[in-house]
Enzyme design. Sequence first.
Site, mmCIF file in Angstrom:
data_model
loop_
_atom_site.group_PDB
_atom_site.id
_atom_site.type_symbol
_atom_site.label_atom_id
_atom_site.label_comp_id
_atom_site.label_asym_id
_atom_site.label_seq_id
_atom_site.Cartn_x
_atom_site.Cartn_y
_atom_site.Cartn_z
ATOM 1 N N HIS A 156 4.493 -3.349 -6.498
ATOM 2 C CA HIS A 156 3.421 -2.414 -6.130
ATOM 3 C C HIS A 156 4.000 -1.033 -5.827
ATOM 4 C CE1 HIS A 156 1.174 -6.239 -5.351
ATOM 5 N NE2 HIS A 156 0.251 -5.538 -5.988
ATOM 6 N N HIS A 160 3.917 0.791 -11.434
ATOM 7 C CA HIS A 160 2.767 -0.097 -11.645
ATOM 8 C C HIS A 160 1.493 0.731 -11.767
ATOM 9 C CE1 HIS A 160 -0.305 -3.140 -11.073
ATOM 10 N NE2 HIS A 160 -0.664 -2.589 -9.926
#
Length: 430
Positions: A156, A160
């Site tokens: 994350h 991403h």
Amino acid sequence: MRSPPLEHVYGDARVRGQTGVLSERRGSYPFIDFRLLNNTTLSGEIGTKKKVKRLLSFQRYFHASRLLRGIVPQASLYLLDEDYLGQARHMLSKVGMWDFDIFLFDRLTNGNSLVTLLCHLFNVHGLIHHFQLDMVTLHRFLVMVQEDYHSQNPYHNAVHAADVTQAMHCYLREPKLANFLTPSDIMLGLLAAAAHDVDHPGVNQPFLIKTKHHLASLYQNVSVLENHHWRSTIGMLRESRLLAHLPKEVTQDIEQQLGSLILATDINRQNEFLIRLKSHLDNQDLRLEDAQDRHFMLQIALKCADICNPCRLWDLSKQWSERVCEEFYRQGDLEQKFELEISPLCNQQKDTIPSIQIGFMTYIVEPLFERWAQFTGDTPLSENMLNHLRRNKAKWRSLLHKQHSSSRSNDHSGQVTGSQEQTLNEEETP
């Protein structure tokens, strides 16, 4: 001695704007609970370092943007920048291709993939002209977003976010959807994709709840992370004043729709959206001339973009799979260290990468992308994604079989070895 209220410890992180929607100041919250990690870093030091980093980053982005617009500077800031940015510019010319390598693009842009990509897409879609956006202000906002992703997260992080944004761009070009989209729809889709995981702490909602993190209390244990991503995005929009020149009712609508899009990425709401999508498709009652139906399909598109990794080429998909599992395992190690119950999928000794991925593909990814293909009408992109999904699932099954038949001395980490990779690439998969 009685502990001071949390707002005295962390500062009041909520800011109510003119529209009445709560926003959050960036960096208002610790990575995870201070009491759990005994983190003694002063918030003032964090703020100062981020401001300096942001200033230096902005200079790099401005230099990159000049090259992407075809303006060649008299002197290069870095000896290799010209060559790298030339390659990055070439990649941007193919940004609508599904085999776009976001990892390579991030390296070519010196870690600035999200900012560079968004500036390009805003220009390609004519959003800068349509909304009369100031380029410097747009850069400032995008830098805020990119810097508020945690680079230490294996999954994350800003790469991403860039990957999801590139996928969203591909979906926005699907004829069934593209023929009805307004500039507002496109801008909302790209902004939501870019900011949908901003300031993600690298742990999931159950972890925040069981450690009594104040974010969980603030949002009453409901879509905790997604609410935080949304409110943080609103805070950055207001701080940057990117949309300050637009009428109040327009900015209010943008903020609310961004929230609706980002909140849709909560995996706990997967069945809710699948049931509704299935009903629309079965009844053939989607009317994309209707703003409400368009917004629903933007939600579905963002949900697809958020979990599209299994539908990428194997080399890219495998990297993402290993990254997300590494983030799971880190949470599991943290839970074990502090004698908490290890969350599902977070036990490296029991939960292997192949088994995690096969389950994810079977129960989450396949049902959604099959319905998306039904909506788009089996376009080349949808067929390509489903083909990659089936091949990748077959490869993970092959790896799982090899693990089960291997010696008990293996550590069952699920990592793909070089010899296994070569064998897989030589095998025929369905």
